[in-house]
Design an enzyme around this catalytic site. Structure first.
Site, PDB file in Angstrom:
ATOM      1  N   LYS A 150      11.515   3.398  -1.341  1.00  0.00           N
ATOM      2  CA  LYS A 150      11.065   1.997  -1.418  1.00  0.00           C
ATOM      3  C   LYS A 150      12.215   1.079  -1.060  1.00  0.00           C
ATOM      4  O   LYS A 150      13.325   1.226  -1.570  1.00  0.00           O
ATOM      5  CB  LYS A 150      10.604   1.661  -2.830  1.00  0.00           C
ATOM      6  CG  LYS A 150       9.262   2.234  -3.159  1.00  0.00           C
ATOM      7  CD  LYS A 150       8.455   1.275  -4.033  1.00  0.00           C
ATOM      8  CE  LYS A 150       7.137   1.900  -4.429  1.00  0.00           C
ATOM      9  NZ  LYS A 150       6.173   1.968  -3.320  1.00  0.00           N
ATOM     10  N   LYS A 199      -5.407   6.222   1.204  1.00  0.00           N
ATOM     11  CA  LYS A 199      -5.555   6.791  -0.138  1.00  0.00           C
ATOM     12  C   LYS A 199      -7.053   7.054  -0.327  1.00  0.00           C
ATOM     13  O   LYS A 199      -7.811   6.128  -0.634  1.00  0.00           O
ATOM     14  CB  LYS A 199      -5.063   5.793  -1.195  1.00  0.00           C
ATOM     15  CG  LYS A 199      -3.588   5.429  -1.084  1.00  0.00           C
ATOM     16  CD  LYS A 199      -3.242   4.357  -2.107  1.00  0.00           C
ATOM     17  CE  LYS A 199      -1.750   4.094  -2.172  1.00  0.00           C
ATOM     18  NZ  LYS A 199      -1.178   3.574  -0.922  1.00  0.00           N
ATOM     19  N   ASP A 257      -0.313   0.050   4.949  1.00  0.00           N
ATOM     20  CA  ASP A 257      -0.765   0.651   3.694  1.00  0.00           C
ATOM     21  C   ASP A 257      -1.605  -0.374   2.922  1.00  0.00           C
ATOM     22  O   ASP A 257      -2.828  -0.295   2.908  1.00  0.00           O
ATOM     23  CB  ASP A 257       0.449   1.120   2.885  1.00  0.00           C
ATOM     24  CG  ASP A 257       0.057   1.800   1.586  1.00  0.00           C
ATOM     25  OD1 ASP A 257      -1.141   2.020   1.357  1.00  0.00           O
ATOM     26  OD2 ASP A 257       0.951   2.116   0.770  1.00  0.00           O
ATOM     27  N   GLU A 279       6.860   1.347   6.407  1.00  0.00           N
ATOM     28  CA  GLU A 279       5.520   1.131   5.852  1.00  0.00           C
ATOM     29  C   GLU A 279       5.355  -0.306   5.372  1.00  0.00           C
ATOM     30  O   GLU A 279       6.183  -0.812   4.622  1.00  0.00           O
ATOM     31  CB  GLU A 279       5.359   2.101   4.684  1.00  0.00           C
ATOM     32  CG  GLU A 279       3.951   2.364   4.258  1.00  0.00           C
ATOM     33  CD  GLU A 279       3.915   3.595   3.343  1.00  0.00           C
ATOM     34  OE1 GLU A 279       4.428   4.662   3.735  1.00  0.00           O
ATOM     35  OE2 GLU A 279       3.389   3.476   2.227  1.00  0.00           O
ATOM     36  N   ASP A 305       9.306   2.277   2.649  1.00  0.00           N
ATOM     37  CA  ASP A 305       8.120   1.521   2.225  1.00  0.00           C
ATOM     38  C   ASP A 305       8.536   0.169   1.664  1.00  0.00           C
ATOM     39  O   ASP A 305       9.201   0.097   0.634  1.00  0.00           O
ATOM     40  CB  ASP A 305       7.339   2.303   1.171  1.00  0.00           C
ATOM     41  CG  ASP A 305       5.981   1.678   0.882  1.00  0.00           C
ATOM     42  OD1 ASP A 305       5.683   0.600   1.447  1.00  0.00           O
ATOM     43  OD2 ASP A 305       5.218   2.260   0.087  1.00  0.00           O
TER      44      ASP A 305
HETATM   45 MG   LIG Z   1       3.025   2.166   0.579  1.00  0.00          MG
END
Ligand SMILES: [Mg+2]
Length: 330
Positions: free
Chosen positions: A144, A255, A231, A206, A173
């Site tokens: 992240k 997801k 995302d 991302e 991300d």
């Molecule tokens: Mg993500």
């Protein structure tokens, strides 16, 4: 005639609260569903919404399921309930024998970690944890960014990449948290790293910008070599279709547990062959098996690595249970 529908509510606590843009996430709440037909066969499904990812709330899902009166007749589930669509459809698929064993193409021992993206903590700690993830067998790691100062984070990125083997892959991300200027700085750094074949690869950046800035992200995708993945922009199948229609041809993180109807997702994948990275929504074994079965059907080569490095994140032993054992525990 329908089949019997039973519902159980669950709550599980994260071992460490997860940091999200909406504050700490302490409890994961959801529903387990069990369908049982007249022959006594059962199928399990899970509703695991993430309300800040365009899902319904658990209360909305519960209200819809209760309104079925204990019986499921395969009726229509509104698109405003994407996690419920996933839960009920996958329970039906499980009842039909289409889930259990279908994910077995994905081994579950440490060799399997090569197919699963390992998670790194945000910040400098990633440098410490990366060797552990490699030792566990992961070859793709996710970090992240946009949490600390950009100068520090790009310096740590260079150190991280310098320490990784050249065949390792790294996903960054940003959770939609960068400004355009920061996104340009990150992509410049990623392109510099990716131009050096002796270094690990930055697989993608991302969600650099918030979901409402699709055109800006498309333009970034044209200016830089490093791939960009959406995302937060594509939490549901409807959003995925919208971005596809708007011309997005970069990577989509999907997801399945919150995307909506598995059947429609599979149909979309077969029609358009988009670049997909499948990811967990911190669901239990029930949703995980169904999500992995979808991933195996939509992306049989299991490449790129699956974003399912989420086991061991909860303060319970549920990851060791079968769906039936978990159901009995609730
Ligand atoms: Mg993500």
């Amino acid at each position: 005639m329908g089949v019997e529908l039973a519902i159980r509510l669950y709550q599980r606590r994260f071992a460490q609260p997860l940091h999200t843009a909406h504050g700490p996430w302490v409890w994961r709440e959801g529903l387990l569903l069990r369908l049982r037909d007249s022959l006594g066969r059962v199928g399990y499904g899970e509703v695991a919404p993430i309300p800040w990812f365009s899902s319904e709330s658990v209360a909305e899902a519960l209200a819809f399921c209760h309104a079925q009166g204990g019986e499921w007749r395969c009726g229509e589930i509104p698109n405003s309930l994407p996690a419920t669509q996933f839960g009920l459809e996958s329970a039906q698929a499980d009842l039909a024998g289409q889930i259990a064993g279908q994910e077995s193409a994905i081994p579950t021992d440490s060799l399997a970690n090569a197919a699963i993206c390992g998670l790194l903590p945000a910040g400098e700690t990633a440098l410490e944890i990366a060797p552990q993830r490699l030792a566990q067998g992961h070859r793709t790691l996710k970090w992240k960014i946009g949490v600390g100062s950009i100068a520090d984070e790009i310096r740590w990125l260079d150190q991280l990449v310098g320490n990784l083997p050249s065949d390792a892959r790294l996903r960054l991300d940003a959770n939609g948290g960068l400004s355009l200027a920061q996104a340009e700085q990150w992509l410049t750094a990623c392109d510099r790293i990716n131009a050096n074949p002796q270094l690990a690869t930055v697989e993608h950046l991302e969600q650099p910008l918030p979901p409402d800035q699709l055109a800006a992200m498309t333009a970034l995708g044209e200016r830089y070599h490093t791939a960009i993945a959406l995302d937060e922009s594509v939490a549901t199948l409807a959003q995925l279709e919208h971005c596809w229609q708007q011309g997005w041809r970069g990577v989509f993180v999907v997801k399945p547990a919150i995307a909506g109807s598995p059947q429609q997702l599979e149909a979309f994948c077969q029609q358009h062959q988009p670049h997909l990275v499948f990811s967990s929504a911190f669901e239990t074994i029930v949703g995980r098996q169904a999500a992995l079965a979808i991933a195996a059907r939509c992306s049989p080569s299991l490449a790129p690595a699956l974003g399912f490095g989420t086991q061991g994140w909860f303060a319970d032993d549920w990851d060791t249970l079968t769906p039936a054992e978990l159901w009995d525990r609730l």
